[in-house]
Design a protein around this motif. Sequence first.
Motif, short mmCIF file in Angstrom:
data_model
loop_
_atom_site.label_atom_id
_atom_site.label_comp_id
_atom_site.label_asym_id
_atom_site.label_seq_id
_atom_site.Cartn_x
_atom_site.Cartn_y
_atom_site.Cartn_z
N UNK A 226 2.04 -49.81 -13.71
CA UNK A 226 0.61 -49.62 -13.45
C UNK A 226 0.35 -48.93 -12.11
N UNK A 227 1.39 -48.79 -11.32
CA UNK A 227 1.22 -48.23 -9.98
C UNK A 227 0.71 -46.79 -10.04
N UNK A 228 1.30 -46.02 -10.93
CA UNK A 228 0.96 -44.61 -11.04
C UNK A 228 -0.52 -44.40 -11.42
N UNK A 229 -0.97 -44.92 -12.58
CA UNK A 229 -2.37 -44.68 -12.95
C UNK A 229 -3.38 -45.26 -11.96
N UNK A 230 -3.10 -46.44 -11.43
CA UNK A 230 -4.07 -47.06 -10.52
C UNK A 230 -4.08 -46.32 -9.18
N UNK A 231 -2.92 -45.85 -8.76
CA UNK A 231 -2.87 -45.04 -7.53
C UNK A 231 -3.71 -43.78 -7.68
N UNK A 232 -3.61 -43.14 -8.84
CA UNK A 232 -4.40 -41.92 -9.08
C UNK A 232 -5.89 -42.23 -9.06
N UNK A 233 -6.24 -43.38 -9.62
CA UNK A 233 -7.66 -43.78 -9.63
C UNK A 233 -8.17 -43.94 -8.20
N UNK A 234 -7.32 -44.49 -7.35
CA UNK A 234 -7.71 -44.67 -5.95
C UNK A 234 -7.95 -43.35 -5.25
N UNK A 235 -7.11 -42.39 -5.55
CA UNK A 235 -7.27 -41.07 -4.94
C UNK A 235 -8.56 -40.42 -5.44
N UNK A 236 -8.78 -40.55 -6.74
CA UNK A 236 -10.02 -39.99 -7.31
C UNK A 236 -11.25 -40.64 -6.69
N UNK A 237 -11.11 -41.92 -6.32
CA UNK A 237 -12.24 -42.65 -5.73
C UNK A 237 -12.41 -42.37 -4.24
N UNK A 238 -11.51 -41.56 -3.68
CA UNK A 238 -11.71 -41.14 -2.29
C UNK A 238 -10.76 -41.72 -1.25
N UNK A 239 -9.68 -42.36 -1.70
CA UNK A 239 -8.73 -42.92 -0.72
C UNK A 239 -8.14 -41.81 0.13
N UNK A 240 -7.88 -42.14 1.38
CA UNK A 240 -7.25 -41.18 2.31
C UNK A 240 -5.73 -41.19 2.18
N UNK A 241 -5.22 -42.17 1.46
CA UNK A 241 -3.78 -42.24 1.29
C UNK A 241 -3.39 -43.41 0.42
N UNK A 242 -2.11 -43.43 0.07
CA UNK A 242 -1.56 -44.49 -0.77
C UNK A 242 -0.32 -45.07 -0.13
N UNK A 243 -0.16 -46.36 -0.26
CA UNK A 243 1.08 -47.01 0.17
C UNK A 243 1.80 -47.47 -1.09
N UNK A 244 3.05 -47.02 -1.25
CA UNK A 244 3.79 -47.27 -2.48
C UNK A 244 5.14 -47.90 -2.17
#
Length: 285
Positions: A226-244
């Motif tokens: 689920x990390x991949x799709x939810x991470x993409x959703x966060x970026x689409x929502x305006x996140x400045x970055x992701x921690x993976x």
Amino acid sequence: MKTPSYIRKKESAMKLIARRKEEQQETTTVRVGDVIIGGPQLVVIAGPCAIESYDQLLSTALEVQRLGATMLRGGAYKPRTSPYSFRGKGVGGLEMLAQIKALTGLPVVTEVMDARDIERVGLVADMFQIGSRNMQNYTLLTEIGKTKHPVFLKRGLASTLEEWIYAAEYIMAEGNDQVVLCERGIRTFETYTRNTVDITAIPALKELTHLPVFLDPSHGTGKWSLVNPVGLAGVAAGADGLMIEVHPQPELALSDGDQSLNFKHFAEFMDRLRPVAKAVGREVL
Ligand code: PEP
Ligand code: MN
């Protein structure tokens, strides 16, 4: 009481914010080494949950760097639910982190759990992580606020946005305004996922504050698939970055293997991230 400087004027249920009279500001940029968080670049911080060995950390660092991550994560001090679980390598982990930082040139973020460790961790860390369980450890927040290091402040596992912003305020009130907020999921009645990712928090914090906002879909979901799709959703929502969280062999990880991407999955993740980032006007290295 004076309204915190980083809270935007925008409408909000918070009394404190409603009183704000200043003009809305752009997102504050936080510089960590050569990496600028909060600017046009979408920053990917990747690495293992815990530093387990030199080889584990080095191989992960080289691979995530090759694939476009610009910062390395890795815990030396791990807050674990059970005291009998692996609690990190402590000073030994910090030494490995220092060596691999020197080798790769990647700026590093690592958790500080105890105010007594700030100096020691600060010798290696380019950015301090305050974990979810410590978001309301006011002694720690106050002491971190006295340092000049950027701070990666994760959301408390059952904290409201208001409580979280006040936690940031504890740091900023001491003079350290280099704070990055990281949504990492909250406790809800749902048990299928480890936590429930509050995607709404990302744009909401952008309205309420001028601080950069990250998403950690690894702890947010607890499941690597689920990390991949939810991470993409966060970026689409305006996140400045992701921690993976990434591990060479997640099935053998000493902590958080279920939510860690292996190298192949991280490569796929980065491939899918690029077009999504581009669609919202962000660049990925
Ligand atoms: C972590 O980043 O490894 C961690 C423990 O995260 P959190 O504090 O969000 O649970
Ligand atoms: Mn973890």
